[in-house]
Write an enzyme that holds these catalytic residues in place. Structure first.
Site, short mmCIF file in Angstrom:
data_model
loop_
_atom_site.label_atom_id
_atom_site.label_comp_id
_atom_site.label_asym_id
_atom_site.label_seq_id
_atom_site.Cartn_x
_atom_site.Cartn_y
_atom_site.Cartn_z
N ASN A 211 22.79 43.60 -48.11
CA ASN A 211 22.23 44.52 -47.07
C ASN A 211 23.44 45.47 -46.50
OD1 ASN A 211 23.03 43.25 -44.48
ND2 ASN A 211 21.52 41.66 -45.41
N ASP A 280 15.93 38.33 -45.99
CA ASP A 280 14.39 37.36 -46.02
C ASP A 280 13.91 36.73 -47.02
OD1 ASP A 280 14.06 38.38 -43.05
OD2 ASP A 280 13.40 40.34 -43.78
N LYS A 290 24.75 36.18 -66.96
CA LYS A 290 24.29 37.61 -66.58
C LYS A 290 23.20 38.09 -67.44
CE LYS A 290 26.57 42.19 -66.65
NZ LYS A 290 27.64 42.92 -67.49
N PHE A 324 18.35 39.58 -32.59
CA PHE A 324 18.51 41.09 -32.81
C PHE A 324 17.21 41.57 -33.69
CE2 PHE A 324 22.56 43.07 -31.64
CZ PHE A 324 23.07 41.95 -30.81
N LYS A 338 8.90 39.30 -32.03
CA LYS A 338 10.00 38.35 -32.56
C LYS A 338 10.42 37.35 -31.24
CE LYS A 338 11.22 41.30 -36.09
NZ LYS A 338 12.32 42.22 -36.60
N LYS A 342 9.85 33.42 -32.11
CA LYS A 342 11.29 32.66 -32.29
C LYS A 342 11.73 32.07 -31.21
CE LYS A 342 12.36 35.91 -35.93
NZ LYS A 342 13.22 36.32 -37.14
O1 C5P Z 1 12.43 38.64 -38.39
P1 C5P Z 1 13.61 39.49 -38.35
O2 C5P Z 1 14.25 39.25 -39.64
O3 C5P Z 1 13.38 40.89 -38.09
O4 C5P Z 1 14.31 38.94 -36.93
C1 C5P Z 1 15.78 39.47 -37.03
C2 C5P Z 1 16.29 38.33 -36.08
O5 C5P Z 1 16.07 37.05 -36.64
C3 C5P Z 1 17.76 38.41 -36.17
O6 C5P Z 1 18.28 37.95 -34.85
C4 C5P Z 1 18.35 37.75 -37.51
O7 C5P Z 1 19.80 37.29 -37.38
C5 C5P Z 1 17.38 36.48 -37.39
N1 C5P Z 1 16.95 36.11 -38.85
C6 C5P Z 1 17.08 34.53 -38.96
N2 C5P Z 1 16.88 34.14 -40.31
C7 C5P Z 1 16.13 35.11 -41.32
C8 C5P Z 1 15.74 36.35 -40.84
C9 C5P Z 1 16.20 36.76 -39.57
O8 C5P Z 1 17.54 34.04 -38.46
N3 C5P Z 1 15.57 34.60 -42.37
#
Ligand code: C5P
Length: 405
Positions: A211, A280, A290, A324, A338, A342
């Site tokens: 990304n 994600d 490859k 974030f 979130k 979380k």
């Molecule tokens: O759910 P989302 O990806 O939008 O949430 C963002 C937050 O969750 C960020 O702080 C990111 O570092 C964290 N995150 C995580 N593990 C993931 C995806 C996002 O800890 N797989």
């Protein structure tokens, strides 16, 4: 007011036309109560006599490695150990180059290399020399190591042109020294884990899912936490940035590696700031060879990565958790969701599609959202400034936790 009572300031004077201004700097620092010692390069003595500094500071001025040793037991080490802070002013382009690369070829640069005291550097030179990429790169190297750079002023220069490169006025330089000693080390004794950068999920030995995260926001948060006295662990995915000095730095690639590195540290930290852009999804089947471009279309099956922050939220004991939310629409609503999902203490939301915000730019526009529904909106600021805001809010949470609120 003796704001600098019992503070030891070592002034390193290199040879520039602005050298004469440092006489007043030394005199002001003395008046503020500091113990001042001066080291000069040979070139600096062409502009101001060591005797002048000697009279003002009431201390022997050291210039040459082997000649001025009468007063010192191994001069550079004595001077290096004396300093609570080292001011290098004026700092010439030559000095910046040497300091950036660890060259120690006279008493002054040897002392700089031998000291563990923080360095404050006030560059002063002709505009072209200042703007030369070599000088700019050297300044960047020094800043990345935690050296405080006092930006030169713009104005009439001794060489007859007008531009950036003037040494700031003595009172402004002294103000920086006062600020340095006044700076709050309010996170001393705290351990803060910061994640940054983007994770990389391999598809085959050559390709990956990645990304656009530059890591800048997280690196600035780590730097700010360190500056406030915290012990900092920076766990970073992909980023081209130089890690800040004096932090424990862990490089990872995948979300799973990041997860394991965080879990290793989690029970012992006071807070986690999760700035990393964690992928994600990852591919279900990594291809050890490859992938060939024979078929017209191929399907990569993706599986969900663990949500690290959610797991931390579930495992949370007394840690403060900061997340974030980088979105391109409905930023605040998603962020609020979130925050709760979380189990975070606060979340930093930003619209990465807005101009001056998001990836690979030095600025960002954020809102901080709290559990009680309160929200703070910040105007466009540099990521370094925003990192300060975030660390300040985090400090409030840590203070409240320790005072049992
Ligand atoms: O759910 P989302 O990806 O939008 O949430 C963002 C937050 O969750 C960020 O702080 C990111 O570092 C964290 N995150 C995580 N593990 C993931 C995806 C996002 O800890 N797989």
């Amino acid at each position: 007011m003796n704001e600098l009572e019992n503070k030891n300031v070592l002034i390193c004077v290199t040879g520039g036309i602005a050298t004469f201004k440092i006489v007043e700097v030394a005199s002001r620092l003395k008046k503020l109560g500091a113990n001042v010692r001066v080291v000069m390069t040979k070139a600096a003595t062409e502009f101001v006599s060591p005797r002048t500094f000697q009279e003002i500071t009431r201390n022997t001025v050291a210039v040459e490695m082997f000649k001025d040793a009468a007063d010192f037991n191994v001069a550079h080490i004595t001077l290096a150990n004396f300093a609570d802070v080292v001011l290098i002013a004026p700092a010439t382009a030559n000095f910046l180059a040497k300091a950036a690369h660890g060259i120690a070829d006279d008493l002054l640069t040897t002392t700089i290399l031998a000291t563990v005291a923080p360095l404050i550097v006030a560059p002063s030179m002709n505009t072209n020399m200042f703007e030369n990429p070599a000088t700019q790169e050297n300044l960047k190297i020094l800043a990345n190591r935690g050296v405080k750079i006092i930006e030169p002023a713009t104005g009439e220069l001794a060489c007859g042109i007008s531009g950036k490169g003037r040494l700031p006025e003595p009172e402004d330089i002294c103000e920086e020294i006062v600020k340095f000693f006044a700076a709050k080390k309010d996170l001393r004794g705290k351990k803060i884990l910061v994640t940054a950068g983007g994770t990389v999920e391999p598809i085959d030995p050559v390709r990956y899912i990645g990304n656009r995260s530059s890591g800048r926001m997280g690196y600035e948060v780590a730097r700010a936490a360190r500056n406030h006295g915290a012990e900092v662990i920076l766990i970073s995915g992909r980023s081209d940035l130089e890690p800040p000095a004096n932090v424990k730095f862990v490089r990872v690639e995948t979300a799973e590696q990041m997860r394991l590195s965080i879990l290793d540290e989690y029970s012992a930290v006071d807070a986690v700031v999760m700035t990393a852009a964690v992928s994600d999804y990852r591919v279900k089947h990594f291809s050890t060879q490859k992938i060939k471009k024979s078929a017209q279309s191929i399907i990569l099956e993706l599986v969900k990565n663990p949500d690290i922050l959610k797991e931390l939220g579930n495992l949370k004991k007394s840690q403060i958790l900061v997340g974030f939310a980088a979105e391109t629409e409905n930023v605040i609503n998603y962020a609020r969701g979130k925050l709760v999902e979380k189990n975070l203490d606060f979340i930093v939301a930003n619209d990465v599609s807005a101009e001056g915000a998001g990836f690979s730019v030095d600025t960002n526009i954020i809102s901080i959202i709290y559990r009680d529904g309160k929200m703070e909106n910040f105007p466009k600021m540099t990521k370094a400034e925003l990192a300060e805001k975030i660390i300040h809010r985090l400090t409030n949470f840590l203070d409240a936790r320790f005072s049992g609120q």
